[in-house]
Design a protein around this motif. Structure first.
Motif: not given
Ligand code: MF3
Ligand code: CO
Length: 250
Positions: A57, A60, A63, A68, A77, A94, A105, A168, A174-175, A201, A218, A232
């Motif tokens: 994260f 990202y 962030y 989180c 977040h 998280d 994740d 996701h 990650l996404h 999640e 955030w 999640e």
């Molecule tokens: N599990 C959260 C998500 O999938 C993680 C947030 S990532 C962040 O969105 F870096 F944006 F915090």
């Protein structure tokens, strides 16, 4: 486009997911009254790096932290800070790890010391809804079959399900596609296929489902400032039962 992963890729991704699983287990007994969320952040970051992984994260979309940590009315977040956890709080943690070119994740909501029964129930229903959603992640079903089963369990237990954030696809990013809402009619969206890797999640509120993001850009909190919980897992769709990649393997 939904990216299917080969068995070789799954092997690599599982390692990233296992770092996430281990980190959450490691944090479990660190969460207690008197600890700050920043201390949890530092412990987690050190632990993840020690496992030769990178906190997913941090950085990202800007962030600022490795985990989180969302306390009470914070939904997701929450940015780790000097805030000290108190008896009776609930804290959603998280975290993500990047290793071997893949992401894992997962999140869990922890009680801080003794919590009241309604908070306990909120966490229990949140976990159950995740597990019910995962059970629907079967090849041949559609994405919204997961969504619908989660919503049904949450609402039939008197809680509400957050709409503003969704699960996701996950893998080399990650996404990834698809988005996985935690609400909606069944039978919609892409059909599930073996090799899909999904982060499911649910975010569950004690009061209304509305959330707002604070000025830090955030932290999402419940509009009515009532409690919220989040959990999640990263899972793999197979030709049989879904496999939870972020469940600690024995
Ligand atoms: N599990 C959260 C998500 O999938 C993680 C947030 S990532 C962040 O969105 F870096 F944006 F915090
Ligand atoms: Co996620």
């Amino acid at each position: 486009m939904i990216i299917l992963k080969s068995p070789k890729e799954i092997e690599k991704m599982t390692q990233a997911c296992q770092v996430v699983a281990k980190t959450l287990v490691f944090l479990k007994d660190k969460v207690k009254p008197g600890v700050s969320t920043k201390q949890l952040e530092q412990l987690a970051e050190e632990y993840i790096r020690d496992k030769n992984a990178i906190p997913a994260f941090k950085g990202y979309k800007g962030y600022p932290a490795s985990i989180c940590a969302s306390v009470n009315e914070e939904v997701i977040h929450g940015i780790p800070s000097e805030r000290v956890l108190e008896e009776g709080d609930v804290v959603g943690i998280d975290l993500g790890a990047y290793k071997n070119g893949f992401y894992g994740d997962a999140a869990h909501t922890f009680p801080v010391g003794e919590i009241d029964p309604k908070a306990e129930r909120l966490i229990k229903i949140t976990e159950e809804s995740l597990s019910i959603g995962i059970d629907k992640a079967q090849a041949g079903n559609r994405i919204s079959d997961i969504s619908h089963s989660i919503q049904k369990h949450i609402e039939s237990n008197g809680f509400s399900v957050v709409r503003a954030f969704v699960g996701h696809g996950i893998g080399r990013d990650l996404h990834e596609d698809p988005q996985i809402p935690n609400f909606g009619d069944p039978g919609r969206g892409p059909r599930l296929k073996p090799g899909m890797t999904l982060a499911i999640e649910p975010m569950v509120n004690e009061g209304g489902y509305a959330v707002i993001v604070l000025d830090d850009g955030w932290t999402a909190v419940t509009m009515d400032r009532k409690l919220s919980a989040h959990c999640e897992h990263t899972i793999l769709v197979t030709s049989g039962k879904p496999k939870i990649l972020t469940l600690l393997s024995q």
